[in-house]
Design an enzyme around this catalytic site. Structure first.
Site, PDB file in Angstrom:
ATOM      1  N   HIS A  69       0.822  -1.204   0.000  1.00 49.58           N
ATOM      2  CA  HIS A  69       0.000   0.000   0.000  1.00 49.58           C
ATOM      3  C   HIS A  69       0.858   1.258   0.000  1.00 49.58           C
ATOM      4  O   HIS A  69       2.065   1.203   0.224  1.00 49.58           O
ATOM      5  CB  HIS A  69      -0.922   0.011   1.222  1.00 49.58           C
ATOM      6  N   LYS A  83      -0.711   4.932   4.559  1.00 50.75           N
ATOM      7  CA  LYS A  83      -1.686   4.045   5.199  1.00 50.75           C
ATOM      8  C   LYS A  83      -1.350   3.908   6.671  1.00 50.75           C
ATOM      9  O   LYS A  83      -0.198   3.657   7.039  1.00 50.75           O
ATOM     10  CB  LYS A  83      -1.711   2.681   4.516  1.00 50.75           C
TER      11      LYS A  83
END
Length: 259
Positions: free
Chosen positions: A149, A153
């Site tokens: 990600h 995040k």
């Protein structure tokens, strides 16, 4: 007309949810909620004057039917509980809820006879990956998960990766995976461990949301991978959730429950 409040409306996903609601026939954006706002004037966020803006959960007054949540792991439990207690169908895209919190929220929703959805991922490719991985685990019990990600995040592992591990754990034969005498010369190098399934989290700029599930067997291997290159791809799943959540009579986990 179905009325919607978007929590986390100033964030990247929240903004796309706002546009989705505004552009979808039969839905009306009536409120936006986000912490730490410098203004409660909807015009400052390019919102119609009819949209109420809130920055304090306790100050929210709305007749919304659906609560869409793209906030933070630290806020999602309180937000979801607020929505249920006020008779608003929650559509939760924020990850970070513990199993105990989910169970408590499900009991609360059941007592209210209110339907809602917690979706670890709204991407159709991610939902299918989880479905395919669970099927493959019946034949390949040795498995590891890598999720990748963007570097902003807040939580790790991703809700999708953890949900994938849980679905695999439901069906794979019980056994010891890997070398029982394994040691780590660098602590944590083998990743997180969910019931023997190792999960590795990558956080790098340029990534959005990606996951691959690696299965190994004698003389062969299988890799299942999904890639989300643009957050707009998640809006297809959010639209599906919006269209079906009011017909649910319980709080369910996973977009596959309304497909």
């Amino acid at each position: 007309m179905t009325k919607v409040i978007v929590a986390g409306f100033t964030g990247a996903m929240g903004q796309k949810a706002v546009h989705l609601v505004e552009e979808t026939e039969g839905y009306e954006l009536v409120a936006g909620f986000a912490g730490g706002l410098t203004s409660l004037n909807p015009a400052d966020y390019n919102l119609p004057a009819t949209v109420k803006v809130f920055d304090d959960l306790d100050q929210i007054e709305t007749d919304a039917d659906i609560w869409i949540d793209f906030t933070l792991p630290s806020a999602v439990y309180a937000n979801t509980k607020f929505a249920i207690e006020h008779g608003i169908h929650p559509v939760i895209g924020t990850t970070g809820l513990t199993d105990a919190q989910v169970a408590e929220l499900q009991q609360l929703a059941s007592a209210k006879q209110l339907g809602g959805l917690i979706a670890p991922n709204f991407g159709m490719s991610a939902v299918l990956l989880m479905k395919f991985a669970q099927e493959a685990a019946k034949y390949f019990p040795d498995v590891e998960i890598i999720e990748m990600h963007h570097d902003n995040k807040a939580d790790a592992p991703s809700g999708t990766a953890l949900s994938t591990a849980k679905l695999i754990d439901e069906v794979r034969p019980e056994h010891e995976q890997g070398n029982p005498d394994e040691t780590e010369s660098l602590a944590g190098v083998r990743g997180g461990d969910y019931h023997g399934i190792h999960i590795h989290a990558v956080r790098l700029p340029g990534y959005v949301a990606h996951e691959q599930v690696l299965f190994g067997g004698p003389g062969e291997a299988l890799t299942i991978r999904q890639d989300s290159f643009d957050r707009q791809s998640f809006m297809t799943g959010v639209k599906v959730a919006m269209d079906h959540v009011e017909s649910l009579h319980e709080l369910v986990v996973g977009l596959e429950n309304v497909l």
